[in-house]
Design a protein around this motif. Structure first.
Motif, PDB file in Angstrom:
ATOM      1  N   MET A   5       0.824  -1.212   0.000  1.00  0.00           N
ATOM      2  CA  MET A   5       0.000   0.000   0.000  1.00  0.00           C
ATOM      3  C   MET A   5       0.857   1.262   0.000  1.00  0.00           C
ATOM      4  SD  MET A   5      -3.386  -1.108   2.226  1.00  0.00           S
ATOM      5  CE  MET A   5      -2.545  -1.839   3.635  1.00  0.00           C
ATOM      6  N   ASN A   6       1.982   1.233   0.700  1.00  0.00           N
ATOM      7  CA  ASN A   6       2.897   2.375   0.634  1.00  0.00           C
ATOM      8  C   ASN A   6       3.461   2.550  -0.773  1.00  0.00           C
ATOM      9  OD1 ASN A   6       2.655   3.232   3.282  1.00  0.00           O
ATOM     10  ND2 ASN A   6       4.465   2.134   3.996  1.00  0.00           N
ATOM     11  N   THR A   7       3.749   1.447  -1.442  1.00  0.00           N
ATOM     12  CA  THR A   7       4.240   1.502  -2.816  1.00  0.00           C
ATOM     13  C   THR A   7       3.217   2.176  -3.722  1.00  0.00           C
ATOM     14  OG1 THR A   7       5.591  -0.491  -2.537  1.00  0.00           O
ATOM     15  CG2 THR A   7       4.994   0.121  -4.790  1.00  0.00           C
ATOM     16  N   GLY A   8       1.955   1.766  -3.581  1.00  0.00           N
ATOM     17  CA  GLY A   8       0.898   2.382  -4.378  1.00  0.00           C
ATOM     18  C   GLY A   8       0.718   3.852  -4.066  1.00  0.00           C
ATOM     19  N   ALA A   9       0.819   4.202  -2.788  1.00  0.00           N
ATOM     20  CA  ALA A   9       0.628   5.596  -2.377  1.00  0.00           C
ATOM     21  C   ALA A   9       1.696   6.504  -2.981  1.00  0.00           C
ATOM     22  CB  ALA A   9       0.641   5.694  -0.860  1.00  0.00           C
ATOM     23  N   LYS A  10       2.926   6.011  -3.065  1.00  0.00           N
ATOM     24  CA  LYS A  10       4.006   6.820  -3.635  1.00  0.00           C
ATOM     25  C   LYS A  10       3.786   7.123  -5.109  1.00  0.00           C
ATOM     26  CE  LYS A  10       7.449   5.039  -0.380  1.00  0.00           C
ATOM     27  NZ  LYS A  10       8.591   4.105  -0.212  1.00  0.00           N
ATOM     28  N   LEU A  11       3.092   6.227  -5.796  1.00  0.00           N
ATOM     29  CA  LEU A  11       2.837   6.396  -7.228  1.00  0.00           C
ATOM     30  C   LEU A  11       1.548   7.150  -7.522  1.00  0.00           C
ATOM     31  CD1 LEU A  11       3.776   2.764  -8.315  1.00  0.00           C
ATOM     32  CD2 LEU A  11       5.164   4.814  -8.663  1.00  0.00           C
ATOM     33  N   ALA A  12       0.698   7.293  -6.510  1.00  0.00           N
ATOM     34  CA  ALA A  12      -0.642   7.830  -6.712  1.00  0.00           C
ATOM     35  C   ALA A  12      -0.632   9.303  -7.127  1.00  0.00           C
ATOM     36  CB  ALA A  12      -1.466   7.655  -5.440  1.00  0.00           C
ATOM     37  N   LYS A  13      -1.536   9.636  -8.050  1.00  0.00           N
ATOM     38  CA  LYS A  13      -1.675  11.002  -8.541  1.00  0.00           C
ATOM     39  C   LYS A  13      -2.838  11.749  -7.885  1.00  0.00           C
ATOM     40  CE  LYS A  13       0.051   9.535 -13.071  1.00  0.00           C
ATOM     41  NZ  LYS A  13      -0.314   9.348 -14.504  1.00  0.00           N
ATOM     42  N   GLY A  14      -3.763  11.016  -7.270  1.00  0.00           N
ATOM     43  CA  GLY A  14      -4.944  11.641  -6.691  1.00  0.00           C
ATOM     44  C   GLY A  14      -4.658  12.348  -5.385  1.00  0.00           C
ATOM     45  N   GLU A  15      -5.527  13.318  -5.062  1.00  0.00           N
ATOM     46  CA  GLU A  15      -5.395  14.041  -3.790  1.00  0.00           C
ATOM     47  C   GLU A  15      -5.891  13.213  -2.608  1.00  0.00           C
ATOM     48  OE1 GLU A  15      -7.324  15.188  -6.295  1.00  0.00           O
ATOM     49  OE2 GLU A  15      -6.200  16.843  -7.201  1.00  0.00           O
ATOM     50  N   ILE A  16      -6.706  12.179  -2.923  1.00  0.00           N
ATOM     51  CA  ILE A  16      -7.247  11.294  -1.889  1.00  0.00           C
ATOM     52  C   ILE A  16      -6.819   9.872  -2.220  1.00  0.00           C
ATOM     53  CG2 ILE A  16      -9.321  10.457  -0.726  1.00  0.00           C
ATOM     54  CD1 ILE A  16     -10.746  13.000  -1.796  1.00  0.00           C
ATOM     55  N   LEU A  17      -6.295   9.170  -1.231  1.00  0.00           N
ATOM     56  CA  LEU A  17      -5.923   7.770  -1.386  1.00  0.00           C
ATOM     57  C   LEU A  17      -7.053   6.902  -0.844  1.00  0.00           C
ATOM     58  CD1 LEU A  17      -2.252   8.010  -0.045  1.00  0.00           C
ATOM     59  CD2 LEU A  17      -3.052   8.310  -2.406  1.00  0.00           C
ATOM     60  N   TYR A  18      -7.401   5.859  -1.604  1.00  0.00           N
ATOM     61  CA  TYR A  18      -8.444   4.944  -1.157  1.00  0.00           C
ATOM     62  C   TYR A  18      -7.894   3.523  -1.204  1.00  0.00           C
ATOM     63  CZ  TYR A  18     -12.956   2.597  -0.712  1.00  0.00           C
ATOM     64  OH  TYR A  18     -13.998   1.801  -0.277  1.00  0.00           O
ATOM     65  N   PHE A  19      -7.611   2.972  -0.013  1.00  0.00           N
ATOM     66  CA  PHE A  19      -7.033   1.642   0.115  1.00  0.00           C
ATOM     67  C   PHE A  19      -8.162   0.620   0.228  1.00  0.00           C
ATOM     68  CE2 PHE A  19      -3.967   4.663   1.848  1.00  0.00           C
ATOM     69  CZ  PHE A  19      -2.838   4.342   1.097  1.00  0.00           C
ATOM     70  N   LEU A  20      -8.136  -0.352  -0.668  1.00  0.00           N
ATOM     71  CA  LEU A  20      -9.261  -1.274  -0.806  1.00  0.00           C
ATOM     72  C   LEU A  20      -8.751  -2.699  -0.954  1.00  0.00           C
ATOM     73  CD1 LEU A  20     -12.393  -1.518  -1.267  1.00  0.00           C
ATOM     74  CD2 LEU A  20     -11.901  -1.248  -3.721  1.00  0.00           C
TER      75      LEU A  20
END
Length: 228
Positions: free
Chosen positions: A67-82
């Protein structure tokens, strides 16, 4: 806009249904879907790569790391972990955006299981309560990206209990809210271990953590019981 981050490991059975569900349940506020694969040996990679709206990436196995890996790549202002076996409600993305715009920078949905059992229905009912003891990863987690980075993301020393650990830090920030709509999650672990064995395992993990058990001790106990 939301970045949906899905940690996956051997999810070839669940992932196609989830991706189809996200297409019909979203309402235009999803910037991207990031599937972070922890080294699957099944068809998870091909399923994710073949989907036109999915960005597929690999990482070391472990939900916190993924999930940290995904968060570092994310472009959105809000992260949604699912989780790959949890299906959020219709227009989930608009519900999350509205919550954040109203000053609630982190939170989850109420949760119900896909299994008809009185105890699981009761556990689902308690997810309405905004108290940390009623929280868990299957309820999903939305968090403003700036807040996520401020608190340091997921603690990667945790291979189990990582959701509860970060949620506690969000509660400490007094930022956690419950959206009054239902996410539906799979009861597959309850089906595998039995309802009471599974619930007792979760109670053991919870109290071990309350009594100061380390991340390594929690992991060792969880997998010993899981494979016993």
């Amino acid at each position: 806009m939301l970045s949906i981050i899905i940690p996956a490991y051997n999810e070839e059975k669940q992932l196609p249904d989830l991706l189809r569900h996200l297409e019909v349940a979203s309402s235009g506020n999803v910037a991207e879907i990031i599937v972070v694969d922890g080294g699957s040996s099944d068809n998870t990679a091909n399923i994710a790569k073949d989907h036109p709206k999915v960005f597929y990436v690999t990482s070391e196995k472990g939900r916190a790391v993924q999930m940290n890996t995904g968060a570092k790549l994310a472009k959105g202002e809000i992260l949604y972990f699912l989780h790959a076996d949890s299906f959020p409600p219709k227009e989930f993305d608009s519900l999350i955006v509205n919550q954040v715009e109203n000053g609630k920078k982190a939170g989850c949905f109420q949760m119900k299981f896909d299994k008809d059992h009185w105890w699981l229905k009761l556990m689902g009912y308690f997810t309405k309560v905004n108290h940390i003891s009623c929280r868990g990863g299957d309820q999903s987690l939305f968090v403003e990206k700036n807040l996520f980075e401020e608190i340091g993301g997921f603690d990667e020393s945790y291979k189990v209990y990582e959701d509860n650990e970060i949620i506690k830090r969000l509660y400490d920030k007094k930022q956690f809210s419950i959206i009054k709509s239902w996410i539906t999650t799979s009861a597959r672990l309850y089906n595998r271990m039995g309802v009471w064995n599974t619930q007792w395992l979760f109670i053991e993990i919870y109290w071990k953590r309350r009594r100061g058990a380390s991340a390594e001790e929690l992991y060792s106990h969880y997998y010993k019981r899981l494979n016993s």
